[in-house]
Every structure is written in structure tokens, then in C-alpha cells.
Scaffold this motif. Sequence first.
Motif, PDB file in Angstrom:
ATOM      1  N   GLU A   4       0.875  -1.244  -0.039  1.00 21.06           N
ATOM      2  CA  GLU A   4      -0.071  -0.039   0.107  1.00 21.06           C
ATOM      3  C   GLU A   4       0.990   1.274  -0.076  1.00 21.06           C
ATOM      4  O   GLU A   4       0.286   2.449   0.031  1.00 21.06           O
ATOM      5  N   SER A   5       2.113   1.301   0.158  1.00 16.36           N
ATOM      6  CA  SER A   5       2.920   2.320   0.229  1.00 16.36           C
ATOM      7  C   SER A   5       3.658   2.695  -0.922  1.00 16.36           C
ATOM      8  O   SER A   5       4.156   3.933  -1.316  1.00 16.36           O
ATOM      9  N   LEU A   6       3.357   1.882  -2.191  1.00 17.48           N
ATOM     10  CA  LEU A   6       3.488   2.232  -3.463  1.00 17.48           C
ATOM     11  C   LEU A   6       2.634   3.484  -3.797  1.00 17.48           C
ATOM     12  O   LEU A   6       1.465   3.307  -3.638  1.00 17.48           O
ATOM     13  N   PRO A   7       3.066   4.238  -4.837  1.00 15.43           N
ATOM     14  CA  PRO A   7       2.499   5.371  -5.611  1.00 15.43           C
ATOM     15  C   PRO A   7       1.033   4.665  -6.196  1.00 15.43           C
ATOM     16  O   PRO A   7       1.181   3.612  -6.622  1.00 15.43           O
ATOM     17  N   GLU A   8       0.045   5.506  -6.069  1.00 23.29           N
ATOM     18  CA  GLU A   8      -1.183   4.942  -6.655  1.00 23.29           C
ATOM     19  C   GLU A   8      -1.292   4.952  -8.431  1.00 23.29           C
ATOM     20  O   GLU A   8      -1.522   4.369  -8.850  1.00 23.29           O
ATOM     21  N   GLU A   9      -0.230   5.974  -8.780  1.00 23.83           N
ATOM     22  CA  GLU A   9      -0.310   5.992 -10.092  1.00 23.83           C
ATOM     23  C   GLU A   9       0.885   5.591 -10.667  1.00 23.83           C
ATOM     24  O   GLU A   9       1.919   5.027 -10.005  1.00 23.83           O
ATOM     25  N   ARG A  10       0.895   5.107 -11.964  1.00 22.40           N
ATOM     26  CA  ARG A  10       1.979   4.388 -12.549  1.00 22.40           C
ATOM     27  C   ARG A  10       3.293   5.199 -12.539  1.00 22.40           C
ATOM     28  O   ARG A  10       3.269   6.317 -12.645  1.00 22.40           O
ATOM     29  N   THR A  11       4.286   4.461 -11.804  1.00 22.45           N
ATOM     30  CA  THR A  11       5.405   5.352 -11.467  1.00 22.45           C
ATOM     31  C   THR A  11       6.684   4.249 -11.908  1.00 22.45           C
ATOM     32  O   THR A  11       6.842   3.104 -11.898  1.00 22.45           O
ATOM     33  N   CYS A  12       7.949   5.222 -12.424  1.00 21.78           N
ATOM     34  CA  CYS A  12       9.047   4.684 -12.937  1.00 21.78           C
ATOM     35  C   CYS A  12      10.119   4.922 -11.670  1.00 21.78           C
ATOM     36  O   CYS A  12      10.126   6.086 -11.359  1.00 21.78           O
ATOM     37  N   PHE A  13      10.868   3.738 -11.241  1.00 23.51           N
ATOM     38  CA  PHE A  13      11.953   3.942 -10.328  1.00 23.51           C
ATOM     39  C   PHE A  13      13.218   3.514 -11.022  1.00 23.51           C
ATOM     40  O   PHE A  13      13.139   2.714 -12.021  1.00 23.51           O
ATOM     41  N   ASP A  29       2.955  -0.202 -11.465  1.00 26.94           N
ATOM     42  CA  ASP A  29       1.485  -0.061 -11.827  1.00 26.94           C
ATOM     43  C   ASP A  29       0.747  -0.633 -10.893  1.00 26.94           C
ATOM     44  O   ASP A  29       0.328  -1.877 -10.834  1.00 26.94           O
ATOM     45  N   ARG A  30       0.439  -0.087  -9.499  1.00 29.69           N
ATOM     46  CA  ARG A  30      -0.169  -0.733  -8.522  1.00 29.69           C
ATOM     47  C   ARG A  30      -1.707  -0.842  -8.984  1.00 29.69           C
ATOM     48  O   ARG A  30      -2.141  -2.201  -8.485  1.00 29.69           O
ATOM     49  N   ASP A  31      -2.292  -0.209  -9.685  1.00 27.54           N
ATOM     50  CA  ASP A  31      -3.829  -0.491  -9.911  1.00 27.54           C
ATOM     51  C   ASP A  31      -3.874  -1.863 -10.826  1.00 27.54           C
ATOM     52  O   ASP A  31      -4.902  -2.511 -10.540  1.00 27.54           O
ATOM     53  N   ALA A  32      -2.939  -1.874 -11.766  1.00 29.25           N
ATOM     54  CA  ALA A  32      -2.935  -2.870 -12.750  1.00 29.25           C
ATOM     55  C   ALA A  32      -2.035  -4.193 -11.979  1.00 29.25           C
ATOM     56  O   ALA A  32      -2.330  -5.346 -12.704  1.00 29.25           O
ATOM     57  N   GLN A  33      -1.381  -3.702 -11.028  1.00 30.24           N
ATOM     58  CA  GLN A  33      -0.699  -4.863 -10.236  1.00 30.24           C
ATOM     59  C   GLN A  33       0.179  -5.569 -11.179  1.00 30.24           C
ATOM     60  O   GLN A  33       0.691  -6.836 -11.388  1.00 30.24           O
ATOM     61  N   LYS A  34       0.941  -4.621 -11.534  1.00 31.90           N
ATOM     62  CA  LYS A  34       2.240  -5.103 -12.601  1.00 31.90           C
ATOM     63  C   LYS A  34       3.539  -4.426 -12.170  1.00 31.90           C
ATOM     64  O   LYS A  34       3.437  -3.189 -11.815  1.00 31.90           O
ATOM     65  N   VAL A  35       4.277  -5.150 -12.550  1.00 36.42           N
ATOM     66  CA  VAL A  35       5.998  -4.597 -12.334  1.00 36.42           C
ATOM     67  C   VAL A  35       6.713  -4.868 -13.565  1.00 36.42           C
ATOM     68  O   VAL A  35       6.656  -6.217 -14.029  1.00 36.42           O
ATOM     69  N   LYS A  36       7.485  -3.877 -14.228  1.00 34.80           N
ATOM     70  CA  LYS A  36       7.827  -4.267 -15.505  1.00 34.80           C
ATOM     71  C   LYS A  36       9.476  -3.661 -15.296  1.00 34.80           C
ATOM     72  O   LYS A  36       9.608  -2.632 -14.848  1.00 34.80           O
ATOM     73  N   PHE A  37      10.220  -4.520 -15.538  1.00 34.97           N
ATOM     74  CA  PHE A  37      11.755  -4.373 -15.337  1.00 34.97           C
ATOM     75  C   PHE A  37      12.314  -3.723 -16.810  1.00 34.97           C
ATOM     76  O   PHE A  37      12.059  -4.609 -17.803  1.00 34.97           O
ATOM     77  N   VAL A  38      12.872  -2.714 -16.899  1.00 33.76           N
ATOM     78  CA  VAL A  38      13.575  -2.245 -18.175  1.00 33.76           C
ATOM     79  C   VAL A  38      15.254  -2.122 -18.006  1.00 33.76           C
ATOM     80  O   VAL A  38      15.814  -2.104 -17.012  1.00 33.76           O
TER      81      VAL A  38
END
Length: 66
Positions: A4-13, A29-38
Motif C-alpha cells: 500500500e506504500s507504493l504510489p497509486e499512479e504508474r511510476t518509474c523507479f 503500476d499498482r492498480d494493474a498489479q504489474k511490475v516491469k523491469f527495463v
Amino acid sequence: PPSESLPEERTCFRPAEVFQGGYDAVIVDRDAQKVKFVQVTTAKKHAFKLMYFFEALIALGIPAGN
């Protein structure tokens, strides 16, 4: 669900260390429950070390198996 501490909007770290193994950025992307590695490279070969991805998921508060 992701932490829940992740930002609500899609965010790039980006990694704290410039030469972090495995990836150059993480898109969460917390809402979509996805993590993408670049990963960006010009090398013909590049090592794939899964432990760095796993460690990033733990740091984001995303438990194993999700």
C-alpha cells in the motif's frame, strides 16, 4: 496485492546504484498489479541474474509468488 506504500499512479523507479545488476529501471503500476523491469544495453551479451529482480520486488513490498 502490492504494498500500500507504493504510489497509486504508474511510476518509474531507477536503481539507487548506477551499476545495479539486472535492470536500469522498474515501472510499477499498482492498480494493474504489474511490475516491469527495463534493461538498456548495447552489449551483444548481457548476464541475466534473477536475484536482482527478486530483491527489487522484496524492496517494493511485493511478496514472492505474486
